[in-house]
Enzyme design. Sequence first.
Site, mmCIF file in Angstrom:
data_model
loop_
_atom_site.group_PDB
_atom_site.id
_atom_site.type_symbol
_atom_site.label_atom_id
_atom_site.label_comp_id
_atom_site.label_asym_id
_atom_site.label_seq_id
_atom_site.Cartn_x
_atom_site.Cartn_y
_atom_site.Cartn_z
ATOM 1 N N TYR A 27 0.776 -1.241 0.000
ATOM 2 C CA TYR A 27 0.000 0.000 0.000
ATOM 3 C C TYR A 27 0.804 1.287 0.000
ATOM 4 C CZ TYR A 27 -4.346 -2.481 0.236
ATOM 5 O OH TYR A 27 -5.400 -3.288 -0.082
ATOM 6 N N HIS A 47 -3.856 5.497 5.429
ATOM 7 C CA HIS A 47 -3.621 6.787 4.770
ATOM 8 C C HIS A 47 -4.359 6.839 3.433
ATOM 9 C CE1 HIS A 47 -1.006 9.758 2.539
ATOM 10 N NE2 HIS A 47 -1.299 10.435 3.643
ATOM 11 N N ASP A 89 -2.055 13.090 6.579
ATOM 12 C CA ASP A 89 -0.600 12.966 6.487
ATOM 13 C C ASP A 89 0.036 12.873 7.870
ATOM 14 O OD1 ASP A 89 -0.943 13.125 3.758
ATOM 15 O OD2 ASP A 89 0.033 15.075 3.525
#
EC number: 3.1.1.4
Length: 122
Positions: A27, A47, A89
């Site tokens: 990923y 994320h 983030d």
Amino acid sequence: NLLQFNKMIKIMTKKNAIPSYTSYGCYCGWGGRGRPKDATDRCCFVHDCCYEKLTDCSPKTDIYSYSWKSGVITCGEGTPCEKQICECDRAAAVCFGENLPTYKKRYMFYPDFLCTDPSEKC
């Protein structure tokens, strides 16, 4: 944006995102499929899911504000998109830092064709 995310990763892990996280596991990097290989790869999965929820935003290019002090990243003011991108983030960078002890070099540059397990849903 991606440059800011790279800087957050460097703050939390002391590693450069390129090459440490750009194609790690199934990923980390562009796209993703299969089951995350380990806790670090799961950080990337989460994320990716976080970015998927931001349908009206441009997470790879939008610039946001944040600050860093004593190892803590804080997202600053901005548009709702900027704040949400920053939080995605920030959470991933913190996750990478928390999972440094189990980071495995063998998952760097992991080939996509080995990611054959059924994909999980966000």
